[in-house]
Design an enzyme around this catalytic site. Sequence first.
Site, PDB file in Angstrom:
ATOM      1  CG  ASP A 130      -2.084   1.001   1.080  1.00  0.00           C
ATOM      2  OD1 ASP A 130      -2.540   1.243  -0.047  1.00  0.00           O
ATOM      3  OD2 ASP A 130      -2.515   1.553   2.115  1.00  0.00           O
ATOM      4  CB  SER A 166      -6.541   3.518  -0.745  1.00  0.00           C
ATOM      5  OG  SER A 166      -5.169   3.812  -0.791  1.00  0.00           O
ATOM      6  CD  GLN A 195      -3.713   1.434  -3.446  1.00  0.00           C
ATOM      7  OE1 GLN A 195      -2.597   1.882  -3.731  1.00  0.00           O
ATOM      8  NE2 GLN A 195      -4.072   1.171  -2.210  1.00  0.00           N
TER       9      GLN A 195
END
Length: 291
Positions: A206, A230, A280
């Site tokens: 991440d 996110s 992502q």
Amino acid sequence: MQNTTNELNHLLTYFDLENLEENLFRGQSLDIGTGRIFGGQALSQALKAAYQTTKDQQVHSLHAYFLREGDCNKPVIYQVERARDGRTFSNRRVSAIQNGKPILILSASFQRHESGLEHQKDMPDVPKPDDLTEKTLIPGDKIKHLSPRMRRTLTTQGPFEFRFVDDVDPFDSEPKQPIKRIWFKARYPLEADQACHRTLLTFVSDFHLVSTATLPHGISYLDPRLQFASLDHAMWFHRPFQIDDWLLYDCDSPSASEARGFATGHVFDIHGKLVASTAQQGLMRLWDEAK
């Protein structure tokens, strides 16, 4: 278990989930300095909760949605649904809950090891980590302009070492190609438990990924005009690896549109094997100065 001189051992304590009852776990929250739960924490703890309900299988893919901001001052409850148990594959659905509401939902698929046909894309031709040095993410002359909280977040030496193939200044307003390549590894040796290595890679995946989508626009993810968060995260694990040895995170952003940035990543080991892939999407909403 915790060793104050070893940040990795400290991080691993957050994966020692408390088993409240069958399929229900509680994890403590880590404050990395942002004031809210780091997405990688929720992802990796949810994966660890799913692992607690499986046997003799490894995660091969996961898909998650971030639903709400998490409070790093409160623990998180992880509720696991055993969607399927098969001879080769098992599937789990996990809800991460705070204040009675889900902050993240995750689906993960697990597989018993089996051999099969193989191919992979080539690792990009980049300098090896021994040819690079570890540098602070923020140039020294700009650290003083950060808030105390962000200064601690961006300058504290954590459990992972990062070596950037290209120097990255988050405050640089010059548009760049949406590519970011970073060597990283855990700072301390780990046991050869593949579940632990995959959980830690989920945590660290991440970092740096969706911020790649800001590079073509000359806007920093630290710019107060940018609302940046996110929205979802996906991973595929292709081959076993060791996160305490060097891995290359090859990040690319093929698109940004409708206030969303999209990025993909490929993770290679030091020998060039493709061990994992990521994708992502994040909110990238740029407010006017007046707002």
